[in-house]
Design an enzyme around this catalytic site. Structure first.
Site, PDB file in Angstrom:
ATOM      1  N   LEU A 230       0.808  -1.226   0.000  1.00 51.94           N
ATOM      2  CA  LEU A 230       0.000   0.000   0.000  1.00 51.94           C
ATOM      3  C   LEU A 230       0.838   1.271   0.000  1.00 51.94           C
ATOM      4  O   LEU A 230       0.294   2.369  -0.138  1.00 51.94           O
ATOM      5  CB  LEU A 230      -0.919   0.016   1.230  1.00 51.94           C
ATOM      6  CG  LEU A 230      -2.139  -0.897   1.148  1.00 51.94           C
ATOM      7  CD1 LEU A 230      -2.801  -1.045   2.509  1.00 51.94           C
ATOM      8  CD2 LEU A 230      -3.150  -0.356   0.148  1.00 51.94           C
ATOM      9  N   HIS A 231       2.117   1.173   0.235  1.00 51.93           N
ATOM     10  CA  HIS A 231       3.020   2.325   0.220  1.00 51.93           C
ATOM     11  C   HIS A 231       2.601   3.398   1.214  1.00 51.93           C
ATOM     12  O   HIS A 231       2.813   4.600   0.963  1.00 51.93           O
ATOM     13  CB  HIS A 231       3.115   2.915  -1.203  1.00 51.93           C
ATOM     14  CG  HIS A 231       3.267   1.862  -2.246  1.00 51.93           C
ATOM     15  ND1 HIS A 231       2.242   1.502  -3.091  1.00 51.93           N
ATOM     16  CD2 HIS A 231       4.286   1.032  -2.528  1.00 51.93           C
ATOM     17  CE1 HIS A 231       2.648   0.504  -3.874  1.00 51.93           C
ATOM     18  NE2 HIS A 231       3.875   0.201  -3.544  1.00 51.93           N
ATOM     19  N   CYS A 232       1.979   2.949   2.304  1.00 53.39           N
ATOM     20  CA  CYS A 232       1.483   3.876   3.351  1.00 53.39           C
ATOM     21  C   CYS A 232       0.517   4.896   2.746  1.00 53.39           C
ATOM     22  O   CYS A 232       0.420   6.026   3.250  1.00 53.39           O
ATOM     23  CB  CYS A 232       2.616   4.586   4.068  1.00 53.39           C
ATOM     24  SG  CYS A 232       3.757   3.452   4.885  1.00 53.39           S
ATOM     25  N   ALA A 233      -0.158   4.552   1.678  1.00 51.62           N
ATOM     26  CA  ALA A 233      -1.032   5.497   0.987  1.00 51.62           C
ATOM     27  C   ALA A 233      -2.349   4.809   0.600  1.00 51.62           C
ATOM     28  O   ALA A 233      -2.663   4.682  -0.585  1.00 51.62           O
ATOM     29  CB  ALA A 233      -0.323   6.048  -0.251  1.00 51.62           C
TER      30      ALA A 233
END
Lengths: 283, 98
Positions: A230-233
Site C-alpha cells: 500500500l506504500h502507506c497510501a
C-alpha cells in the site's frame, strides 16, 4: 486530532493518474477550513501536483497550505516563496539521499505553531521552558546529528551533480520502465504512460500475481527491488481501485541517480505473457 | 533434494511466519511438480526467462520461488505451522531419496 474531535477532515479524491483537481479542492472548502494539505507528488503514481495553484486557492479562501514534499524534494526545484507555500514538509531519506530518520519542516515567517515536542532546551539550559527563538523552539532534545550530516552530504551530492543531470538519468530509467510495461498483456499500469509530469516512481500489477509475488519474482529473477503493498497510501489506492477491492495494492519500482542499468528490466518484456504459462489446479 | 538451512525472515501481522528454505541444489521443474503434491493450488509461470512458481494450501502455507534458484520462501499459517514445515521438508527430501 480528528479522532480527538479537534479537527474535521475533508478528503479530496484524485483521477486515475493520481492528479488532484483544483476544482475539487475549491468545492471542498467549508466555512471552517483552515488548512489545505497536499502531496507535491504521489509516492504511488509519481504524479506531480500544481501546488502553486493550490496555494492560490487556499489563500483565496483564507486557509494555509501545507505541502508534503517527501517524494519530490531533491527531484524538483521547489520555490516556497514564489509559490507562496506556508508550510513544506520533506523527508531526507528519499531523493535528498540522506539516511532514514531525518527530514524537515519549512514554516513561513509569521506562522506561529505550537511545538510538537518540548524539552532539552539546549541553547538556554537554565530555562524550565522551551525557548521561543527559532529554530530552537521547534528543535527539542538532542539533534539527530548522523541524520543531519547525511542530509548535508546528500544535498551536496545533488548540488555537485546537478538536479538536471540526476533527472536526465532517472527520466531515462522511467522511459525504459514504461517502454517495458505499457501495453503488455496482463500488466496493469497505474498513472501516466509517459515520463511527463511525474517523478521516477510507477505502480503496476500483474494478472494472477499479488504485488508481493511480483516483488519477489523481480528480485529473485532480475535483481530488481521494488516496494510492494500500500506504500502507506491507502487513500490513493482506494481511488485507483487497488484497495480494498484489489486487496494487495501494487508493486512500485522507483529510480534514482544510483540506480544501476535497467537493462535487466527489459527482460520483463515477457512478463505480459506470464499468465499463459499459468496452470492452476484449483481452476 | 536436501534442505540445508531454514532462515526465519519475518513474523507477519496476519499471524503468518515467513521462512526461507535453502536447498543443496538448484530447483528444477520436476522438483516443483514434486512439491506441488502438497499444494491445493499451483501456479507456474513458465514463459518467464526464469520461471516463477507459487504453491498454496489456504490456511496452511504458501511456497514461492524461482526455477534455478536454491531457495524458496515459505509462509506458514496456523497453530501447527511447525508441523507443516516438517512435512514440507520431508516432502522435499523424499525426492532426494528416490
Amino acid at each position: 486530532m480528528e479522532r480527538d474531535g479537534l479537527i474535521e477532515l475533508s478528503i479530496v479524491g484524485c483521477d486515475k493518474n493520481g492528479a488532484v483537481s483544483a476544482d475539487d479542492i475549491r468545492a471542498m472548502f467549508r466555512q471552517n477550513t483552515k488548512l489545505v494539505v497536499i502531496n507535491h507528488a504521489s509516492n504511488v503514481t509519481g504524479e506531480i501536483q500544481d501546488v502553486e495553484t493550490m496555494a492560490e486557492i487556499a489563500h483565496a479562501h483564507g486557509a494555509l497550505i501545507l505541502v508534503d514534499a517527501a517524494q519530490s524534494a531533491g527531484c524538483i526545484p521547489i520555490d516556497v516563496e514564489n509559490w507562496q507555500l506556508d508550510l513544506l514538509a520533506f523527508a531526507g531519506h528519499k531523493s535528498l539521499y540522506g539516511i532514514q530518520g531525518i527530514g524537515g519542516l519549512y514554516i513561513r515567517p509569521g506562522i506561529d505553531l505550537a511545538p510538537l515536542k518540548v524539552g532539552g532546551t539546549g541553547t538556554r539550559s537554565a530555562w524550565l521552558y522551551q525557548p521561543d527563538e527559532l529554530p530552537t523552539k521547534y528543535e527539542a532534545g538532542t539533534p539527530n546529528v548522523p541524520g543531519i550530516v547525511s542530509l548535508k552530504a546528500g544535498i551536496e551530492f545533488i548540488n555537485a551533480t546537478g538536479m538536471s543531470q540526476i533527472n536526465a538519468a532517472t527520466n531515462r530509467h522511467m522511459e525504459r520502465f514504461l517502454e517495458g510495461l505499457v501495453g503488455l498483456e496482463g500488466v496493469t499500469l497505474y498513472g501516466r504512460e509517459t515520463a511527463e509530469n511525474r517523478l521516477p516512481v510507477l505502480s503496476f500489477n500483474m494478472k494472477g500475481l499479488s504485488p508481493s509475488d511480483v516483488g519477489y519474482m523481480l528480485e529473485q529473477s532480475f535483481g530488481i527491488v521494488v516496494r510492494s503493498g500500500l506504500h502507506c497510501a491507502p487513500l490513493i489506492h482506494q481511488e485507483l481501485g487497488t484497495y480494498p477491492e484489489g486487496r494487495y495494492a501494487s508493486a512500485r519500482p522507483a529510480s534514482q541517480r544510483m540506480t544501476r542499468s535497467v537493462s535487466s528490466w527489459m527482460q520483463c518484456d515477457r512478463l505480459g505473457r506470464t499468465h499463459e504459462g499459468c496452470r492452476n489446479k484449483a481452476n | 533434494m536436501k534442505v540445508v538451512g531454514i532462515k526465519q525472515i519475518e513474523e507477519c501481522v496476519d499471524g503468518g511466519s515467513i521462512r526461507e528454505f535453502q536447498f543443496d541444489d538448484s530447483i528444477t521443474k520436476e522438483f516443483i511438480d514434486h512439491l506441488s503434491q502438497k499444494a491445493e493450488k499451483t501456479q507456474y509461470f513458465g514463459s518467464l526467462p526464469r520461471p516463477f512458481f507459487k504453491l498454496e494450501t489456504p490456511g496452511r502455507f504458501t511456497l514461492k520461488g524461482v526455477e534455478g534458484n536454491r531457495t524458496v520462501q515459505v509462509k506458514l499459517f496456523g497453530s501447527d505451522r511447525n508441523r507443516t514445515q516438517e512435512e514440507l521438508v520431508a516432502l522435499a527430501e523424499r525426492r532426494q531419496e528416490k
